[in-house]
Design a protein around this motif. Structure first.
Motif, PDB file in Angstrom:
ATOM      1  N   PHE A   1       1.214  -1.293  -0.074  1.00 34.55           N
ATOM      2  CA  PHE A   1       0.446   0.060  -0.205  1.00 34.55           C
ATOM      3  C   PHE A   1       0.568   1.281   0.049  1.00 34.55           C
ATOM      4  N   ILE A   2       1.601   1.878   0.974  1.00 33.54           N
ATOM      5  CA  ILE A   2       2.826   1.924   1.207  1.00 33.54           C
ATOM      6  C   ILE A   2       3.816   2.569  -0.110  1.00 33.54           C
ATOM      7  N   MET A   3       4.052   1.369  -1.241  1.00 27.73           N
ATOM      8  CA  MET A   3       4.504   1.754  -2.592  1.00 27.73           C
ATOM      9  C   MET A   3       3.103   2.173  -3.722  1.00 27.73           C
ATOM     10  N   TYR A   4       2.069   1.432  -2.988  1.00 25.82           N
ATOM     11  CA  TYR A   4       1.205   2.660  -4.435  1.00 25.82           C
ATOM     12  C   TYR A   4       1.005   3.882  -4.679  1.00 25.82           C
ATOM     13  N   ALA A   5       0.715   3.785  -2.822  1.00 25.28           N
ATOM     14  CA  ALA A   5       0.944   5.504  -2.133  1.00 25.28           C
ATOM     15  C   ALA A   5       2.307   6.217  -2.725  1.00 25.28           C
ATOM     16  N   ASN A   6       3.070   5.948  -2.778  1.00 21.19           N
ATOM     17  CA  ASN A   6       4.466   6.858  -3.044  1.00 21.19           C
ATOM     18  C   ASN A   6       4.138   7.154  -4.857  1.00 21.19           C
ATOM     19  N   GLN A   7       3.548   5.955  -5.275  1.00 19.30           N
ATOM     20  CA  GLN A   7       3.415   6.002  -6.652  1.00 19.30           C
ATOM     21  C   GLN A   7       2.664   7.179  -7.114  1.00 19.30           C
ATOM     22  N   LEU A   8       1.358   6.881  -6.506  1.00 21.27           N
ATOM     23  CA  LEU A   8       0.316   8.227  -6.447  1.00 21.27           C
ATOM     24  C   LEU A   8       1.137   9.320  -6.194  1.00 21.27           C
ATOM     25  N   THR A   9       1.764   9.612  -5.340  1.00 22.66           N
ATOM     26  CA  THR A   9       2.286  11.078  -4.429  1.00 22.66           C
ATOM     27  C   THR A   9       3.210  11.495  -5.972  1.00 22.66           C
ATOM     28  N   SER A  10       3.558  10.738  -6.656  1.00 22.16           N
ATOM     29  CA  SER A  10       4.316  11.303  -7.498  1.00 22.16           C
ATOM     30  C   SER A  10       4.223  11.492  -8.634  1.00 22.16           C
ATOM     31  N   SER A  11       3.141  10.662  -8.692  1.00 20.21           N
ATOM     32  CA  SER A  11       2.513  11.316 -10.075  1.00 20.21           C
ATOM     33  C   SER A  11       1.882  13.230  -9.486  1.00 20.21           C
ATOM     34  N   THR A  12       0.803  12.719  -8.610  1.00 18.07           N
ATOM     35  CA  THR A  12       0.226  14.165  -7.265  1.00 18.07           C
ATOM     36  C   THR A  12       1.351  15.350  -8.281  1.00 18.07           C
ATOM     37  N   LYS A  13       2.270  15.166  -7.545  1.00 16.58           N
ATOM     38  CA  LYS A  13       3.608  15.717  -8.186  1.00 16.58           C
ATOM     39  C   LYS A  13       4.052  16.153  -9.432  1.00 16.58           C
ATOM     40  N   GLY A  14       3.816  15.295 -10.454  1.00 13.18           N
ATOM     41  CA  GLY A  14       3.738  15.798 -12.062  1.00 13.18           C
ATOM     42  C   GLY A  14       2.798  16.389 -11.663  1.00 13.18           C
TER      43      GLY A  14
END
Length: 212
Positions: free
Chosen positions: A157-170
């Motif tokens: 879940f944390i890995m997917y959350a980090n992926q989500l965070t990186s996409s949102t920063k983009g």
């Protein structure tokens, strides 16, 4: 007007499609792991949307003003070059140089303002997402201790959350670029409309006959 901003639209839209696909995929997997913790991440959406609207309007308006000055700078330079002999005859070199440099300074200051707002928007987005990530780790860790959630699922879940965070920063960078493009487009359209109006005023029916 920097027409290169318009040419970046293709790249911007391709980045938007990529980010949307990443967001949707990450959210699907996060909901399948734990929907309660996923809603914590989604709780940041209203704040992100509010900041996007506020900073987007500021960046768009400031960009439009800056491109107006860019167009004015080009006009001043063209006028001086076309009337160079007249400027030298009346000893107006310093005056024209000061007028040109004043516009350049305004463009420079507006550029700094745009950089400030773009960076502030990115920092606020990162702050909100980091707070959400810490909340997820705290609540998820509590669920692991109480044997409600497996530690492997929490890690995923944390890995997917980090992926989500990186996409949102983009998204913040894409949004900033899109607002700049919209501001430049508005200036370009206004210039084209002004040119069309000038041509309509010049081409008057029967005027050519009168001149003949």
């Amino acid at each position: 007007v920097d027409v290169g901003q318009l040419n970046s639209l293709t790249t911007t839209f391709s980045q938007i499609i990529n980010v949307i696909a990443t967001l949707v995929g990450s959210l699907v997997w996060m909901f399948s792991i734990d929907y309660v913790v996923t809603f914590i991440i989604l709780g940041t959406t209203p704040f992100l949307f509010t900041f996007s609207v506020i900073f987007g309007n500021i960046i768009r308006k400031r960009t439009k003003i800056m491109y107006d000055y860019v167009a004015e700078r080009s006009t001043v330079a063209q006028e001086v070059l076309q009337n160079l002999r007249t400027v030298r005859a009346f000893d107006q070199e310093d005056r024209e140089q000061n007028r040109f440099m004043a516009i350049v300074v305004r463009i420079y200051r507006l550029g700094l303002v745009l950089i400030f707002y773009a960076q502030a928007y990115g920092v606020l987005n990162a702050l909100i997402l980091n707070v959400a990530t810490i909340s997820v780790m705290y609540i998820g860790g509590d669920k692991v201790v109480n044997h409600v959630l497996d530690i492997g699922d929490l890690y995923s879940f944390i890995m997917y959350a980090n992926q989500l965070t990186s996409s949102t920063k983009g998204v913040s960078g894409i949004h900033t670029q899109l607002m700049k493009t919209i501001g430049g487009t508005q200036v370009l359209i206004s210039l084209l409309e002004d040119d069309t109006e000038d041509l309509d005023r010049e081409i008057v029916p029967g005027r050519m006959l009168d001149d003949i």
